[in-house]
Design a protein around this motif. Structure first.
Motif, PDB file in Angstrom:
ATOM      1  N   THR A   1     -34.450 -76.988  43.145  1.00  0.00           N
ATOM      2  CA  THR A   1     -33.842 -76.441  41.945  1.00  0.00           C
ATOM      3  C   THR A   1     -33.354 -77.605  41.088  1.00  0.00           C
ATOM      4  O   THR A   1     -33.399 -78.756  41.505  1.00  0.00           O
ATOM      5  CB  THR A   1     -32.690 -75.455  42.269  1.00  0.00           C
ATOM      6  N   THR A   2     -32.917 -77.291  39.893  1.00  0.00           N
ATOM      7  CA  THR A   2     -32.327 -78.289  38.999  1.00  0.00           C
ATOM      8  C   THR A   2     -31.012 -77.746  38.462  1.00  0.00           C
ATOM      9  O   THR A   2     -30.816 -76.537  38.377  1.00  0.00           O
ATOM     10  CB  THR A   2     -33.257 -78.623  37.816  1.00  0.00           C
ATOM     11  N   CYS A   3     -30.125 -78.665  38.108  1.00  0.00           N
ATOM     12  CA  CYS A   3     -28.816 -78.308  37.555  1.00  0.00           C
ATOM     13  C   CYS A   3     -28.614 -79.041  36.232  1.00  0.00           C
ATOM     14  O   CYS A   3     -29.153 -80.133  36.042  1.00  0.00           O
ATOM     15  CB  CYS A   3     -27.709 -78.711  38.516  1.00  0.00           C
TER      16      CYS A   3
ATOM     17  N   ALA B   1     -28.986 -84.490  46.053  1.00  0.00           N
ATOM     18  CA  ALA B   1     -29.010 -84.508  44.588  1.00  0.00           C
ATOM     19  C   ALA B   1     -29.670 -85.804  44.143  1.00  0.00           C
ATOM     20  O   ALA B   1     -29.261 -86.891  44.558  1.00  0.00           O
ATOM     21  CB  ALA B   1     -27.596 -84.406  44.029  1.00  0.00           C
ATOM     22  N   GLY B   2     -30.676 -85.678  43.315  1.00  0.00           N
ATOM     23  CA  GLY B   2     -31.403 -86.849  42.843  1.00  0.00           C
ATOM     24  C   GLY B   2     -30.798 -87.430  41.579  1.00  0.00           C
ATOM     25  O   GLY B   2     -29.785 -86.953  41.065  1.00  0.00           O
ATOM     26  N   SER B   3     -31.442 -88.461  41.106  1.00  0.00           N
ATOM     27  CA  SER B   3     -31.051 -89.076  39.837  1.00  0.00           C
ATOM     28  C   SER B   3     -31.431 -88.159  38.688  1.00  0.00           C
ATOM     29  O   SER B   3     -32.348 -87.339  38.799  1.00  0.00           O
ATOM     30  CB  SER B   3     -31.766 -90.411  39.665  1.00  0.00           C
ATOM     31  N   GLU B   4     -30.741 -88.329  37.597  1.00  0.00           N
ATOM     32  CA  GLU B   4     -31.004 -87.521  36.406  1.00  0.00           C
ATOM     33  C   GLU B   4     -32.469 -87.664  35.982  1.00  0.00           C
ATOM     34  O   GLU B   4     -33.025 -88.753  36.003  1.00  0.00           O
ATOM     35  CB  GLU B   4     -30.085 -87.994  35.281  1.00  0.00           C
ATOM     36  N   VAL B   5     -33.071 -86.535  35.629  1.00  0.00           N
ATOM     37  CA  VAL B   5     -34.444 -86.497  35.123  1.00  0.00           C
ATOM     38  C   VAL B   5     -34.434 -85.800  33.768  1.00  0.00           C
ATOM     39  O   VAL B   5     -33.475 -85.115  33.415  1.00  0.00           O
ATOM     40  CB  VAL B   5     -35.410 -85.754  36.078  1.00  0.00           C
ATOM     41  N   THR B   6     -35.491 -85.976  33.030  1.00  0.00           N
ATOM     42  CA  THR B   6     -35.668 -85.248  31.773  1.00  0.00           C
ATOM     43  C   THR B   6     -36.732 -84.193  31.991  1.00  0.00           C
ATOM     44  O   THR B   6     -37.846 -84.507  32.413  1.00  0.00           O
ATOM     45  CB  THR B   6     -36.088 -86.193  30.639  1.00  0.00           C
ATOM     46  N   SER B   7     -36.390 -82.936  31.745  1.00  0.00           N
ATOM     47  CA  SER B   7     -37.322 -81.823  31.902  1.00  0.00           C
ATOM     48  C   SER B   7     -37.724 -81.303  30.531  1.00  0.00           C
ATOM     49  O   SER B   7     -36.872 -81.079  29.671  1.00  0.00           O
ATOM     50  CB  SER B   7     -36.684 -80.694  32.710  1.00  0.00           C
TER      51      SER B   7
ATOM     52  N   GLU C   1     -34.407 -81.465  28.124  1.00  0.00           N
ATOM     53  CA  GLU C   1     -33.018 -81.568  28.586  1.00  0.00           C
ATOM     54  C   GLU C   1     -32.910 -82.460  29.817  1.00  0.00           C
ATOM     55  O   GLU C   1     -33.838 -82.536  30.616  1.00  0.00           O
ATOM     56  CB  GLU C   1     -32.477 -80.176  28.959  1.00  0.00           C
ATOM     57  N   SER C   2     -31.755 -83.076  29.991  1.00  0.00           N
ATOM     58  CA  SER C   2     -31.451 -83.826  31.203  1.00  0.00           C
ATOM     59  C   SER C   2     -31.020 -82.844  32.287  1.00  0.00           C
ATOM     60  O   SER C   2     -30.284 -81.895  32.009  1.00  0.00           O
ATOM     61  CB  SER C   2     -30.320 -84.812  30.951  1.00  0.00           C
ATOM     62  N   GLU C   3     -31.478 -83.091  33.511  1.00  0.00           N
ATOM     63  CA  GLU C   3     -31.119 -82.239  34.643  1.00  0.00           C
ATOM     64  C   GLU C   3     -30.966 -83.093  35.899  1.00  0.00           C
ATOM     65  O   GLU C   3     -31.483 -84.205  35.980  1.00  0.00           O
ATOM     66  CB  GLU C   3     -32.204 -81.191  34.904  1.00  0.00           C
ATOM     67  N   ILE C   4     -30.285 -82.535  36.884  1.00  0.00           N
ATOM     68  CA  ILE C   4     -30.126 -83.144  38.194  1.00  0.00           C
ATOM     69  C   ILE C   4     -30.949 -82.313  39.178  1.00  0.00           C
ATOM     70  O   ILE C   4     -30.673 -81.118  39.364  1.00  0.00           O
ATOM     71  CB  ILE C   4     -28.643 -83.164  38.642  1.00  0.00           C
ATOM     72  N   PRO C   5     -31.967 -82.899  39.817  1.00  0.00           N
ATOM     73  CA  PRO C   5     -32.755 -82.148  40.801  1.00  0.00           C
ATOM     74  C   PRO C   5     -32.040 -82.064  42.142  1.00  0.00           C
ATOM     75  O   PRO C   5     -31.375 -83.015  42.567  1.00  0.00           O
ATOM     76  CB  PRO C   5     -34.043 -82.964  40.918  1.00  0.00           C
ATOM     77  N   LEU C   6     -32.157 -80.915  42.788  1.00  0.00           N
ATOM     78  CA  LEU C   6     -31.619 -80.721  44.134  1.00  0.00           C
ATOM     79  C   LEU C   6     -32.768 -80.400  45.085  1.00  0.00           C
ATOM     80  O   LEU C   6     -33.646 -79.597  44.759  1.00  0.00           O
ATOM     81  CB  LEU C   6     -30.625 -79.558  44.181  1.00  0.00           C
ATOM     82  N   THR C   7     -32.721 -81.001  46.265  1.00  0.00           N
ATOM     83  CA  THR C   7     -33.627 -80.674  47.360  1.00  0.00           C
ATOM     84  C   THR C   7     -32.749 -80.115  48.472  1.00  0.00           C
ATOM     85  O   THR C   7     -31.883 -80.814  49.004  1.00  0.00           O
ATOM     86  CB  THR C   7     -34.390 -81.910  47.851  1.00  0.00           C
ATOM     87  N   ILE C   8     -32.971 -78.853  48.798  1.00  0.00           N
ATOM     88  CA  ILE C   8     -32.124 -78.117  49.732  1.00  0.00           C
ATOM     89  C   ILE C   8     -32.905 -77.901  51.028  1.00  0.00           C
ATOM     90  O   ILE C   8     -34.015 -77.373  51.001  1.00  0.00           O
ATOM     91  CB  ILE C   8     -31.716 -76.766  49.115  1.00  0.00           C
ATOM     92  N   LYS C   9     -32.316 -78.303  52.166  1.00  0.00           N
ATOM     93  CA  LYS C   9     -32.964 -78.140  53.460  1.00  0.00           C
ATOM     94  C   LYS C   9     -32.379 -76.921  54.155  1.00  0.00           C
ATOM     95  O   LYS C   9     -31.165 -76.831  54.358  1.00  0.00           O
ATOM     96  CB  LYS C   9     -32.761 -79.375  54.353  1.00  0.00           C
TER      97      LYS C   9
END
Length: 106
Positions: free
Chosen positions: A10-12, A36-42, A53-61
């Protein structure tokens, strides 16, 4: 199987939201770890316009058994009208790590 490992992506919109959602999911034992990853541009279409927009990607286990409840919590607490929620099955991993995920979730 219900104890198969999955990654939920997901992204935040910002770091604060990412941290709040991450803590909630781990505290509720819906996830064993959220990275939580580094800021990305989506760049994406939304309501007839192309947004950037700028977003923060999440990888959830998590495990397959917890995906339904995890999705419900994300939808209920995510600020987006339609949050990105992608479930990726994990076909292999370090046995000790995947068992650690199962132990926390169960």
């Amino acid at each position: 199987m219900s104890d198969d490992i999955c990654l939920v992506l997901t992204t935040c919109p910002d770091r604060e939201t990412a941290e709040r959602l991450s803590a909630m999911l781990v505290e509720q034992r819906l996830a064993a770890c959220v990275s939580a990853g580094s800021e990305v541009t989506s760049t994406y279409p939304w309501q007839g316009r192309v947004e950037c927009e700028s977003e923060i990607p999440l990888t959830i286990k998590t495990t397959r058994a917890r995906v339904g409840a995890l999705k419900q919590e994300l939808v209920a607490h995510h600020p987006y009208d339609v949050p990105e929620i992608l479930v990726v099955p994990v076909s292999d991993g370090l046995d000790e790590y995947t068992q650690w995920i199962r132990d926390w979730i169960q």
